[in-house]
Design a protein around this motif. Structure first.
Motif, PDB file in Angstrom:
ATOM      1  N   GLN A  53       0.833  -1.197   0.000  1.00 15.47           N
ATOM      2  CA  GLN A  53       0.000   0.000   0.000  1.00 15.47           C
ATOM      3  C   GLN A  53       0.871   1.253   0.000  1.00 15.47           C
ATOM      4  O   GLN A  53       0.531   2.271   0.591  1.00 15.47           O
ATOM      5  CB  GLN A  53      -0.953   0.000   1.203  1.00 15.47           C
ATOM      6  CG  GLN A  53      -2.082  -1.019   1.065  1.00 15.47           C
ATOM      7  CD  GLN A  53      -3.092  -0.934   2.192  1.00 15.47           C
ATOM      8  OE1 GLN A  53      -2.839  -1.427   3.286  1.00 15.47           O
ATOM      9  NE2 GLN A  53      -4.223  -0.317   1.914  1.00 15.47           N
ATOM     10  N   THR A  54       1.997   1.160  -0.679  1.00 18.46           N
ATOM     11  CA  THR A  54       2.878   2.302  -0.853  1.00 18.46           C
ATOM     12  C   THR A  54       3.051   2.554  -2.347  1.00 18.46           C
ATOM     13  O   THR A  54       2.813   1.675  -3.180  1.00 18.46           O
ATOM     14  CB  THR A  54       4.257   2.049  -0.221  1.00 18.46           C
ATOM     15  OG1 THR A  54       4.855   0.906  -0.849  1.00 18.46           O
ATOM     16  CG2 THR A  54       4.129   1.794   1.274  1.00 18.46           C
ATOM     17  N   GLY A  55       3.480   3.767  -2.698  1.00 17.07           N
ATOM     18  CA  GLY A  55       3.699   4.096  -4.096  1.00 17.07           C
ATOM     19  C   GLY A  55       2.419   4.490  -4.804  1.00 17.07           C
ATOM     20  O   GLY A  55       1.352   4.623  -4.198  1.00 17.07           O
ATOM     21  N   THR A  56       2.524   4.651  -6.104  1.00 14.71           N
ATOM     22  CA  THR A  56       1.396   5.148  -6.896  1.00 14.71           C
ATOM     23  C   THR A  56       0.402   4.067  -7.283  1.00 14.71           C
ATOM     24  O   THR A  56      -0.736   4.357  -7.656  1.00 14.71           O
ATOM     25  CB  THR A  56       1.922   5.820  -8.177  1.00 14.71           C
ATOM     26  OG1 THR A  56       2.711   4.875  -8.913  1.00 14.71           O
ATOM     27  CG2 THR A  56       2.769   7.041  -7.844  1.00 14.71           C
ATOM     28  N   ARG A  85      -0.865  10.459  -8.233  1.00 14.10           N
ATOM     29  CA  ARG A  85      -0.160  11.729  -8.058  1.00 14.10           C
ATOM     30  C   ARG A  85       0.652  11.763  -6.772  1.00 14.10           C
ATOM     31  O   ARG A  85       1.178  12.809  -6.386  1.00 14.10           O
ATOM     32  CB  ARG A  85      -1.160  12.888  -8.060  1.00 14.10           C
ATOM     33  CG  ARG A  85      -1.862  13.095  -9.403  1.00 14.10           C
ATOM     34  CD  ARG A  85      -2.779  14.287  -9.382  1.00 14.10           C
ATOM     35  NE  ARG A  85      -3.831  14.116  -8.382  1.00 14.10           N
ATOM     36  CZ  ARG A  85      -4.623  15.099  -7.953  1.00 14.10           C
ATOM     37  NH1 ARG A  85      -4.455  16.332  -8.413  1.00 14.10           N
ATOM     38  NH2 ARG A  85      -5.554  14.866  -7.070  1.00 14.10           N
ATOM     39  N   GLY A  86       0.727  10.616  -6.109  1.00  9.10           N
ATOM     40  CA  GLY A  86       1.540  10.531  -4.909  1.00  9.10           C
ATOM     41  C   GLY A  86       0.891  11.112  -3.676  1.00  9.10           C
ATOM     42  O   GLY A  86       1.574  11.415  -2.691  1.00  9.10           O
ATOM     43  N   LYS A  87      -0.433  11.229  -3.697  1.00 12.20           N
ATOM     44  CA  LYS A  87      -1.158  11.772  -2.559  1.00 12.20           C
ATOM     45  C   LYS A  87      -1.888  10.669  -1.808  1.00 12.20           C
ATOM     46  O   LYS A  87      -2.239   9.633  -2.382  1.00 12.20           O
ATOM     47  CB  LYS A  87      -2.188  12.816  -3.019  1.00 12.20           C
ATOM     48  CG  LYS A  87      -1.587  14.068  -3.636  1.00 12.20           C
ATOM     49  CD  LYS A  87      -2.703  15.061  -3.942  1.00 12.20           C
ATOM     50  CE  LYS A  87      -2.144  16.383  -4.442  1.00 12.20           C
ATOM     51  NZ  LYS A  87      -3.225  17.378  -4.678  1.00 12.20           N
ATOM     52  N   ALA A  88      -2.138  10.904  -0.546  1.00 11.92           N
ATOM     53  CA  ALA A  88      -2.998   9.991   0.213  1.00 11.92           C
ATOM     54  C   ALA A  88      -4.425  10.156  -0.281  1.00 11.92           C
ATOM     55  O   ALA A  88      -4.847  11.255  -0.644  1.00 11.92           O
ATOM     56  CB  ALA A  88      -2.907  10.292   1.698  1.00 11.92           C
ATOM     57  N   THR A  89      -5.162   9.046  -0.317  1.00 13.37           N
ATOM     58  CA  THR A  89      -6.549   9.123  -0.759  1.00 13.37           C
ATOM     59  C   THR A  89      -7.339  10.007   0.188  1.00 13.37           C
ATOM     60  O   THR A  89      -7.328   9.795   1.402  1.00 13.37           O
ATOM     61  CB  THR A  89      -7.172   7.720  -0.824  1.00 13.37           C
ATOM     62  OG1 THR A  89      -6.456   6.944  -1.794  1.00 13.37           O
ATOM     63  CG2 THR A  89      -8.630   7.789  -1.223  1.00 13.37           C
ATOM     64  N   GLY A  90      -8.010  11.012  -0.372  1.00 14.08           N
ATOM     65  CA  GLY A  90      -8.744  11.985   0.431  1.00 14.08           C
ATOM     66  C   GLY A  90     -10.231  11.737   0.426  1.00 14.08           C
ATOM     67  O   GLY A  90     -10.686  10.592   0.371  1.00 14.08           O
ATOM     68  N   LYS A  91     -10.997  12.828   0.438  1.00 13.75           N
ATOM     69  CA  LYS A  91     -12.446  12.730   0.536  1.00 13.75           C
ATOM     70  C   LYS A  91     -13.139  12.745  -0.826  1.00 13.75           C
ATOM     71  O   LYS A  91     -14.352  12.577  -0.897  1.00 13.75           O
ATOM     72  CB  LYS A  91     -12.981  13.880   1.394  1.00 13.75           C
ATOM     73  CG  LYS A  91     -12.514  13.828   2.850  1.00 13.75           C
ATOM     74  CD  LYS A  91     -13.113  14.959   3.661  1.00 13.75           C
ATOM     75  CE  LYS A  91     -12.663  14.882   5.118  1.00 13.75           C
ATOM     76  NZ  LYS A  91     -13.233  15.976   5.940  1.00 13.75           N
TER      77      LYS A  91
END
Length: 411
Positions: A53-56, A85-91
């Motif tokens: 669960q790391t990376g794109t 895009r290298g971001k944590a999944t948001g809302k």
């Protein structure tokens, strides 16, 4: 203690209230006399073991149906527009897409990357019981060879055949996608290539939670394929009838509810003109768009390149501008004629035709001639070829360079 208990209770209540409800397949819409798959069970999100669960792009194993009485797992890749895009999944919520590979294929990481970059939560799984290293999993389902697809039917149970497992795993991947908080359950689609296109016809017909489907190459009427009819002809008569009844898309497509984009070439080796025409004709004209790409190559990369698939999904899921809609072709005064509807002007139109009725589909000789576009009446015409034709179709492109076609025309 009472205060702590109250806090725990409130926290549990909020967590329960936020738990996502996964829609259930409406099985009553599929009016076959004996439905092989337990669609209500497949509507539930499967158990997942995350490998990374790391990376794109993340990797996972998910539980699928039993094979030869033993539990199985399926390897898959997953990503979404935040992760790529290298971001944590948001809302934010995204539309979702299930990606089904073809014969000899695997879970393609780059296919998931493509769709995540295009704005979709995407999952691609392996249909050969293998992991990311190409080795068989400890809890593998059937391999994807001809034995597992055809010949084992002489001795194996229906639910041990490859198609049963591949369809089950495709639907379970959809259920998993729908369970994720970042996926909009009202906006999911499926596309597949070659054998994956065949699976797309089946999965989209059985799983009416999908809103759109784009089978590439693959179609039904396998007993009429230039290639696959040879496999079916080697089965006993009873097994051949059983294969066509339970595993051919022609059994299920009349009950399909998603919108379909049928993508193929005119010289495909595996999925030839006549059974392809019969397959898309099972879906009402108002529910389908056809995209015949002249001389389209056959392969995984060639099958996911057409940007028409994304334009189509956007038109269905996100109220995007629709593709050109084409009416049936008619013959009037030695002229081929049809009307079209499109908010984007049509740029080019050509009529492709062939009189070659003896060559295999991949070697059939085709000719072409330009067609005349009348933007005022939204009509396209072309004179009948002097030498006549046995097979024909119109290929169009609009000013976005988005292609569609007419249905095949048979003389």
């Amino acid at each position: 203690m009472k205060f702590l208990f109250l806090v725990f209770l409130l926290g549990s209540t909020v967590a329960f209230a936020q738990k996502k409800t996964v829609p259930v397949i409406q099985t009553q819409a599929i009016k076959v006399d004996s439905l092989l798959w337990d669609l209500k069970a497949l509507s539930k999100a499967p158990a997942v073991e995350w490998l990374s669960q790391t990376g794109t792009v993340h990797s996972l194993l998910y539980r699928s149906v039993d094979y030869q009485g033993k539990p199985t797992q399926v390897f898959a890749y997953y990503s979404n527009p935040d992760l790529i895009r290298g971001k944590a999944t948001g809302k934010r919520q995204f539309p979702g897409v299930v990606l089904l590979h073809g014969g000899g294929g695997k879970a393609f990481r780059e296919w998931v990357e493509k769709w995540a970059a295009d704005g979709y939560a995407a999952i691609a799984m392996d249909f050969g019981g293998k992991g990311p290293d190409g080795q068989r999993l400890a809890q593998a389902g059937p391999d994807q060879g001809a034995d597992e697809k055809f010949y084992h039917l002489e001795k194996a149970a229906l639910n041990d055949m490859w198609t049963y497992h591949a369809v089950s795993s495709g639907i379970l991947a959809h259920s998993l996608l729908l369970s994720r908080p970042e996926v909009d359950v009202t906006k999911t689609a499926v596309t597949g290539i070659s054998w994956g296109g065949y699976l797309t016809c089946l999965v989209a017909s059985l799983d009416n939670r999908f809103k759109a489907a784009a089978p590439v190459y693959g179609c039904g009427y396998y007993d009429e394929s230039d290639v696959f009819k040879e496999m079916i002809s080697k089965l006993s008569a009873g097994s051949a009838r059983k294969w066509m009844k339970f595993f051919d898309p022609s059994t299920y497509l009349p009950y399909a509810q998603p919108r379909f984009l049928f993508v193929n070439g005119n010289t495909d080796r595996f999925y030839n003109v006549v059974p392809y025409h019969k397959t898309y004709s099972l879906v009402p004209a108002s529910q389908r768009t056809i995209c015949l790409i002249p001389d389209m190559a056959h392969g995984h990369e060639a099958g996911w390149v057409p940007h028409e698939i994304r334009y189509f999904f956007e038109s269905v899921l996100n109220e995007g501008v629709p593709l050109v809609q084409v009416s049936p072709v008619s013959v009037q005064d030695s002229t081929l004629r049809f009307s079209y509807q499109s908010p984007v002007s049509v740029l080019t139109a050509e009529f492709y035709y062939s009189n070659d009725t003896t060559s295999p589909n991949e070697h059939r000789v085709w000719s072409k001639q330009k067609a005349t576009i009348d933007p005022k009446t939204q009509t396209i015409t072309s004179p009948l070829p002097k030498e006549g034709f046995q097979y024909g179709f119109f290929a169009l492109k609009d000013h976005r360079n988005v292609a569609v076609s007419s249905s095949f025309v048979f003389k």
